[in-house]
Design a protein around this motif. Structure first.
Motif, PDB file in Angstrom:
ATOM      1  N   SER A  53      33.094  32.264  38.414  1.00  0.00           N
ATOM      2  CA  SER A  53      34.493  31.851  38.225  1.00  0.00           C
ATOM      3  C   SER A  53      34.557  30.404  37.721  1.00  0.00           C
ATOM      4  O   SER A  53      35.466  30.033  36.985  1.00  0.00           O
ATOM      5  N   SER A  66      39.220  32.825  41.226  1.00  0.00           N
ATOM      6  CA  SER A  66      38.354  33.520  42.180  1.00  0.00           C
ATOM      7  C   SER A  66      38.577  35.021  42.078  1.00  0.00           C
ATOM      8  O   SER A  66      39.720  35.477  42.145  1.00  0.00           O
ATOM      9  N   SER A  82      37.556  37.242  44.316  1.00  0.00           N
ATOM     10  CA  SER A  82      37.915  37.747  45.641  1.00  0.00           C
ATOM     11  C   SER A  82      39.188  37.119  46.186  1.00  0.00           C
ATOM     12  O   SER A  82      39.888  37.713  46.994  1.00  0.00           O
ATOM     13  N   THR A 111      36.966  32.904  48.476  1.00  0.00           N
ATOM     14  CA  THR A 111      35.806  32.009  48.528  1.00  0.00           C
ATOM     15  C   THR A 111      36.172  30.689  49.221  1.00  0.00           C
ATOM     16  O   THR A 111      37.090  29.976  48.786  1.00  0.00           O
ATOM     17  N   GLU A 164      20.161  36.109  38.786  1.00  0.00           N
ATOM     18  CA  GLU A 164      20.704  36.858  39.919  1.00  0.00           C
ATOM     19  C   GLU A 164      20.203  38.304  39.934  1.00  0.00           C
ATOM     20  O   GLU A 164      19.938  38.869  40.995  1.00  0.00           O
TER      21      GLU A 164
HETATM   22  O1  M6R Z   1      35.157  35.638  44.447  1.00  0.00           O
HETATM   23  P1  M6R Z   1      34.812  34.409  43.670  1.00  0.00           P
HETATM   24  O2  M6R Z   1      35.062  34.567  42.218  1.00  0.00           O
HETATM   25  O3  M6R Z   1      35.507  33.181  44.210  1.00  0.00           O
HETATM   26  O4  M6R Z   1      33.280  34.192  43.894  1.00  0.00           O
HETATM   27  C1  M6R Z   1      32.636  33.033  43.427  1.00  0.00           C
HETATM   28  C2  M6R Z   1      31.163  33.275  43.193  1.00  0.00           C
HETATM   29  O5  M6R Z   1      30.519  33.545  44.399  1.00  0.00           O
HETATM   30  C3  M6R Z   1      30.919  34.432  42.239  1.00  0.00           C
HETATM   31  O6  M6R Z   1      31.587  34.206  41.039  1.00  0.00           O
HETATM   32  C4  M6R Z   1      29.417  34.602  41.966  1.00  0.00           C
HETATM   33  O7  M6R Z   1      28.900  33.477  41.352  1.00  0.00           O
HETATM   34  C5  M6R Z   1      29.208  35.829  41.072  1.00  0.00           C
HETATM   35  N1  M6R Z   1      29.508  37.042  41.759  1.00  0.00           N
HETATM   36  C6  M6R Z   1      27.812  35.867  40.521  1.00  0.00           C
HETATM   37  O8  M6R Z   1      27.648  36.925  39.615  1.00  0.00           O
END
Ligand code: M6R
Length: 563
Positions: free
Chosen positions: A304, A348, A350, A353, A489
């Motif tokens: 993000s 984000s 989700s 975060t 990753e």
């Molecule tokens: O839910 P979010 O977008 O806030 O999560 C942030 C990161 O943990 C997330 O973008 C993470 O880097 C990716 N899933 C990696 O592929």
């Protein structure tokens, strides 16, 4: 990442828990367990390794229970072992925990001094002993939990029940996500919506500092001091099928192939190809405020954050507003200069975060208006911000973001256009041109996905490589960062993203005949500059995998692989 599932109601609890744990498998885990009440007694089964081990264990048992909790653990305090796996039990009380109890060592020492036998190395077990002590001292479970909440510090989502009170589950949230699923004559609690999607689409989202008392009759939400809170369930429009693999080998692949649909959904209802107008129904910020903002701060983590860096380019270019981008875990510690005429944007998938959320709270605390670009309806960021732009990617089950990223870019493009229009920087004609290009995106992505086999061929040559460089310039620099993140990753191959022009200031030392370099070189304003960077790589015998947007004979001779 740990996963939590809990159930209370008419159904057999254990199959519901096992199904929920399966849906949470994607989060990664090293052990799993369930607790339930069978023939009036609290029982607990846990196993190390894959969920199949726990399934095999449970298959040998005939259980009838209408209450239970389950957990998939990702070791933090203590190695993966049966003793460290959740649920944790003290006497007749049992709990599962996500998060970290920061003062657990102090609390543990006090418990040990009192003669309490601690069986695991976890911080979580401490909490169940503390609750049990309160119960033994005469408190009911709810009061006991409330008292313990005054003692523990850190981030936690807890689900607790007691053999003596088989009609109640208690769920607690503080800086770790927890949702309550509402059914008829039943309630669910989970760390993530997909765990219960096959049973309900109506959810109560707990805020930090809230606890829920679940029974088969419904849910009562209170704050940590016991004051009642009124919560209205929100219906999510995700279907259970959206959280299935749908014939793909794994969720990440499915989500990569969902991008055309997800991007079309992100555009839908927000654009007019007649007059070029972009409008968001959920952004509750007035045009007069948006017209006069002096600066935008975007805060995000991981993928993000890469989207945020692209967003900076788009917004500065199309709306001519200065944009600062920060990583979530850095923002609040750098004493940022914020003013009431600024806009804070949290990006984000989700919406949960913790570092991004903390950044948002920092901005709100300083009187700055906030906007969330997020995917999960009803998530904390969506609820706590002044406005929200949903990305409509559908559930992200694969831990590596794919469609979440490209829908974020789409939403940010729309936001940049919207701001440009409000601020008089873009006229209708230019807007229509941009939008016409945008609506082609799903088809263009389909075209790329249809060439999956070309990519597989290239990867066959490099799967044993130990290091990769990803280079891009301008708006493609954050895309290079995202490419490098995806490679590490998913493939566990070390990779770094760099601005192509920066390569000569150090990383060039790494280039030799063993170093594959992915170069993003579309036909844009910096094409010839990136071409020079390719020549620098070839002069050191580096291997160039070029991602291009036009095909030129000459170019093919200069590089090793072209996509
Ligand atoms: O839910 P979010 O977008 O806030 O999560 C942030 C990161 O943990 C997330 O973008 C993470 O880097 C990716 N899933 C990696 O592929």
């Amino acid at each position: 990442m740990c996963g939590i599932i809990g159930y209370i109601g008419q159904k057999e609890a254990v199959p519901v828990l096992m199904e929920g744990l399966k849906k949470l498998e994607y989060r990664g885990y090293d052990s799993a367990g369930v607790a339930y009440i069978h023939q009036n007694h609290l029982a607990l089964d846990r196993s190390v390794g894959k969920l199949a081990n726990l399934e095999a264990l449970m298959a040998k048992k005939e259980i009838s229970s209408h209450i239970g909790i389950g957990h998939t653990r990702w070791a933090t305090h203590g190695r993966p072992s049966e003793a460290n796996a959740h649920p944790h039990r003290a006497g007749k009380i049992v709990l599962v925990h996500n998060g970290i109890i920061e003062n657990f060592l102090t609390l543990k020492n006090e418990l040990v001094k009192k003669g309490c036998a601690i069986k695991s190395e976890t911080d979580s077990e401490i909490v169940v002993h503390l609750i049990e002590q309160e119960v033994v001292a005469g408190k009911n479970l709810e009061q006991a939990v409330q008292n313990v909440l005054k003692e523990i510090q850190g981030a936690f989502a807890l689900v607790i029940f007691s053999e003596d009170n088989p009609d109640q589950l208690i769920a607690v949230r503080n800086r770790c996500p927890l949702v309550i699923g509402m059914g008829r004559g039943e309630c669910f609690v989970a760390s993530d919506i997909p765990a219960t999607l096959s049973h309900t689409r109506d959810y109560i989202f707990l805020n930090d500092g809230e606890m829920a008392l679940l029974s088969s009759k419904g849910v009562e939400v209170k704050d940590f001091e016991g004051r009642k809170k009124i919560k209205t369930p929100i219906t999510v429009d995700w279907s259970p099928v959206m959280a299935e693999k749908g014939g793909y080998k794994h969720f990440m692949l499915k989500e990569i192939f969902e991008q055309p649909r997800a991007i079309a959904d992100t555009l839908r209802g927000r654009i007019s190809l007649d007059n070029g107008k972009v409008s968001f129904h959920e952004v509750e910020l007035s045009d007069s405020f948006l017209k006069n903002i002096s600066k935008i701060h975007i805060v995000a983590c991981g993928t993000s954050w890469h989207a945020a860096l692209v967003g900076k380019f788009l917004i500065e270019h199309l709306a001519r507003v200065p944009v600062e981008v920060d990583i979530g875990s850095e923002f609040r510690y750098r004493d940022p200069i914020l003013s009431a005429t600024d806009l804070f944007i949290a990006i984000s998938q989700s919406g949960e975060t913790a570092d991004t959320l903390a950044g948002m709270q920092e901005a709100k605390g300083k009187g700055v208006k906030t906007l969330a670009v997020c995917n999960v309806v009803g998530s904390t960021m969506a609820r706590e911000s002044d406005g929200v732009i949903y990305t409509y990617a559908g559930p992200e089950i694969g831990v590596a973001s794919t469609k979440a990223f490209t829908t974020q870019l789409t939403a940010l493009f729309l936001l940049a256009l919207n701001l440009g229009q409000i601020r008089g920087q873009i006229g209708p004609e230019a807007s229509v041109d941009y939008l016409k290009s945008l609506v082609h995106l799903p088809r263009l992505i389909e075209d790329i996905l249809s060439r999956e086999n070309d990519i597989i061929e290239i990867s066959k040559t490099f799967f044993k490589s130990r290091d990769f460089l990803f280079l891009g310039r301008g708006i493609n620099y954050p895309i290079a960062l995202e490419g490098a993140l995806k490679l590490k990753e998913i493939s566990y191959i070390h990779a770094e993203g760099y601005p192509a022009g920066e390569m000569k200031h150090g990383p060039i030392a790494l280039i030799d005949e063993n170093m594959p370099v992915v170069v993003l070189i579309p036909r844009d304003a910096v094409y010839s500059k990136v071409l020079s960077n390719i020549m620098e790589i070839k002069a050191r015998d580096g291997i160039v995998i070029a991602i291009v947007s036009s095909m030129e004979e000459e170019f093919f001779k200069k590089v090793d692989h072209v996509f």
